[in-house]
Design an enzyme around this catalytic site. Structure first.
Site, PDB file in Angstrom:
ATOM      1  N   ASP A  14       0.824  -1.219   0.000  1.00  0.00           N
ATOM      2  CA  ASP A  14       0.000   0.000   0.000  1.00  0.00           C
ATOM      3  C   ASP A  14       0.854   1.264   0.000  1.00  0.00           C
ATOM      4  O   ASP A  14       0.635   2.166  -0.803  1.00  0.00           O
ATOM      5  CB  ASP A  14      -0.919   0.040   1.235  1.00  0.00           C
ATOM      6  CG  ASP A  14      -2.013  -1.013   1.162  1.00  0.00           C
ATOM      7  OD1 ASP A  14      -2.257  -1.545   0.067  1.00  0.00           O
ATOM      8  OD2 ASP A  14      -2.612  -1.302   2.217  1.00  0.00           O
ATOM      9  N   ARG A  94       1.042   5.370  17.041  1.00  0.00           N
ATOM     10  CA  ARG A  94       0.721   6.279  15.944  1.00  0.00           C
ATOM     11  C   ARG A  94       1.159   7.721  16.175  1.00  0.00           C
ATOM     12  O   ARG A  94       1.723   8.340  15.287  1.00  0.00           O
ATOM     13  CB  ARG A  94      -0.766   6.205  15.581  1.00  0.00           C
ATOM     14  CG  ARG A  94      -1.170   4.875  14.942  1.00  0.00           C
ATOM     15  CD  ARG A  94      -0.351   4.570  13.695  1.00  0.00           C
ATOM     16  NE  ARG A  94      -0.691   3.276  13.100  1.00  0.00           N
ATOM     17  CZ  ARG A  94      -0.040   2.143  13.323  1.00  0.00           C
ATOM     18  NH1 ARG A  94       1.001   2.128  14.138  1.00  0.00           N
ATOM     19  NH2 ARG A  94      -0.386   1.022  12.728  1.00  0.00           N
ATOM     20  N   ASP A 123      -6.625   4.402  12.670  1.00  0.00           N
ATOM     21  CA  ASP A 123      -5.291   4.955  12.462  1.00  0.00           C
ATOM     22  C   ASP A 123      -5.294   6.280  11.694  1.00  0.00           C
ATOM     23  O   ASP A 123      -4.517   7.176  11.980  1.00  0.00           O
ATOM     24  CB  ASP A 123      -4.392   3.938  11.757  1.00  0.00           C
ATOM     25  CG  ASP A 123      -3.963   2.822  12.692  1.00  0.00           C
ATOM     26  OD1 ASP A 123      -4.022   3.038  13.920  1.00  0.00           O
ATOM     27  OD2 ASP A 123      -3.566   1.752  12.209  1.00  0.00           O
ATOM     28  N   SER A 174      -3.723  -9.726   7.874  1.00  0.00           N
ATOM     29  CA  SER A 174      -3.101  -8.413   7.896  1.00  0.00           C
ATOM     30  C   SER A 174      -2.630  -8.178   9.337  1.00  0.00           C
ATOM     31  O   SER A 174      -3.375  -8.403  10.281  1.00  0.00           O
ATOM     32  CB  SER A 174      -4.145  -7.371   7.484  1.00  0.00           C
ATOM     33  OG  SER A 174      -3.770  -6.114   7.951  1.00  0.00           O
TER      34      SER A 174
HETATM   35  N1  ARG Z   1      -8.012  -2.189  16.174  1.00  0.00           N
HETATM   36  C1  ARG Z   1      -6.756  -1.788  16.721  1.00  0.00           C
HETATM   37  C2  ARG Z   1      -6.644  -0.293  16.796  1.00  0.00           C
HETATM   38  O1  ARG Z   1      -7.405   0.392  16.217  1.00  0.00           O
HETATM   39  C3  ARG Z   1      -5.561  -2.416  16.027  1.00  0.00           C
HETATM   40  C4  ARG Z   1      -5.387  -2.058  14.649  1.00  0.00           C
HETATM   41  C5  ARG Z   1      -4.252  -2.746  13.986  1.00  0.00           C
HETATM   42  N2  ARG Z   1      -4.530  -2.743  12.603  1.00  0.00           N
HETATM   43  C6  ARG Z   1      -4.172  -1.797  11.792  1.00  0.00           C
HETATM   44  N3  ARG Z   1      -4.610  -1.853  10.589  1.00  0.00           N
HETATM   45  N4  ARG Z   1      -3.417  -0.818  12.143  1.00  0.00           N
HETATM   46  O2  ARG Z   1      -5.780   0.231  17.437  1.00  0.00           O
END
Ligand code: ARG
Length: 399
Positions: A14, A94, A123, A174
């Site tokens: 991606d 993040r 995210d 994933s």
């Molecule tokens: N659901 C979790 C969160 O929102 C983990 C997400 C991990 N997956 C991802 N695509 N970043 O923090």
């Protein structure tokens, strides 16, 4: 001179496609930034791939120490756990990724920031709220939200542009990974009525196959920060790495849950977080030894709020900082040792000591050393129960 855009780069398909797509669609120079927060990967390979697929500059930042000292230690102080199960490793990392991105953007005079998140997850919110707080003047590009390509179209695009497409991925899942945890999504996991397939797990052995004898680990904390394992002083990054190994070998830290995303979608999630599970168990246990009752109960409410803020991406906000000041104050006495027993998927604090322990044997014991004057409880209960008595006498409600 072309405008510059700094992209949060993972080395995956991606964000590799995103490098080319952004450069072509927006006619800008793309700078790729990959941040190492403890996922074991070939970062030199990722850096090289960024340039190979069209970034004018490709940078790797090692932020493991910072992730531990600025983020994980605070997560522990606040016992960070979303909806009773998720240790929030993704949410926690993040703001740090975005922070590094903004630092690079300023260094290179960039005016645009980009990330590879879709429009369905948390995210995108976490990245963009952090950009808004740290670089309100910069514009944001979210290619995966804008380009409207299906997976197949994305692969065609990659092939047309000489972007390497990973040959039939080993797993249909994933994942997202850093030192605080690992997530597994997609494939069969998306059906919550089915038990997760065995091959989804990679950090932990199945509890059934874990050793028949327990493993004990002693964690030493200083003011809420883990500083040693089994009496051996260790930096945070090494300590977490060790606990991920030991915990994983005992099947500790598996989570299988339904989760409420900020964007309103419910999702089925699998997580593996052995070190986080052990450290949170040990930390909560030590707090229960050294914190007074009022602080303990009030803190639980603050933890819930802090957790929501972190999950929602509100890291760089005055309230998160104010709550952290409260948390930091509560951590002052959180010094001592906790022994955690790891056994077939469980991690249980079984023994604890602290120079700041509030446990008083002579008050608690029912043995001969008892010094507690039981007669003093009578007056206490009389006044404590007085409101209930008044209600009853006036209203006869419970009589
Ligand atoms: N659901 C979790 C969160 O929102 C983990 C997400 C991990 N997956 C991802 N695509 N970043 O923090």
């Amino acid at each position: 001179m072309a405008e510059k855009c700094v992209l949060a780069y993972s080395g995956g398909l991606d964000t590799s496609v995103a490098i080319r797509w952004i450069a072509e669609t927006y006619d800008v120079d793309v700078i790729a930034v990959a941040v190492d927060v403890g996922e074991e990967r070939d970062y030199e390979g990722i850096r090289a791939k960024g340039e190979q697929v069209g970034a004018v500059e490709s940078i790797v930042v090692d932020a493991k120490e910072e992730f531990f000292s600025d983020y994980i230690t605070r997560a522990l102080a606040a016992n960070l756990t979303y909806e009773r199960k998720y240790v929030c490793f993704t949410a926690l990392a993040r703001p740090l990724l975005a922070q590094e991105q903004v630092r690079v953007a300023r260094e290179y005079g960039a005016s645009l920031l980009a990330h590879g998140c879709t429009g369905k997850g948390n995210d995108q919110v976490r990245f963009e709220v952090t950009y808004a707080a740290l670089a309100p003047e910069m514009r944001v590009i979210a290619p995966a939200r804008e380009w409207g390509m299906t997976r197949e179209q994305e692969i065609d695009y990659a092939e047309e542009h000489g972007i390497p497409v990973p040959v039939a991925k080993a797993t249909p899942y994933s994942t997202d990974t850093n030192m605080w945890g690992h997530s597994i999504e997609c494939g069969l996991i998306e059906d919550p009525s089915l038990e997760a397939p065995d091959d989804a797990w990679s950090w932990t052995v199945s509890p059934q196959e874990a050793p028949d004898e327990p493993t004990y680990v002693k964690v030493t904390f200083e003011q809420g920060v883990p500083v040693a394992l089994d009496g051996v002083a260790m930096g945070g990054v090494a300590l977490i790495d060790t606990l991920n190994q030991v915990g994983g070998a005992n099947g500790v830290g598996r989570v299988n849950m339904m989760e409420n995303r900020l964007v309103g979608i419910k999702s089925r999630e699998l997580y593996e977080a052995p070190a986080a599970t052990i450290l949170l168990e040990a930390h909560k246990d030590l707090e229960s030894l050294v914190l007074d009752r009022e602080t303990t109960h009030f803190k639980q409410g603050m933890e819930l709020k802090w957790t929501e803020m972190v999950y929602y991406g509100l890291w760089f906000t005055p309230l998160r900082e104010a709550l952290d000041a409260f948390m930091a104050e509560t951590q002052k006495p959180v010094t001592g040792d906790v022994t955690v027993k790891l056994y077939k998927g469980t991690a249980e604090a079984v023994a604890r000591t602290s120079p700041n322990s509030l446990y008083d044997f002579s008050l608690a014991t029912y043995g001969e050393e008892d010094v507690f004057d039981q007669a003093s409880s009578r007056g206490f209960i009389e006044l404590f129960g007085l409101p209930a008595k008044v209600v009853s006498m006036v209203s006869k409600k419970y009589q």
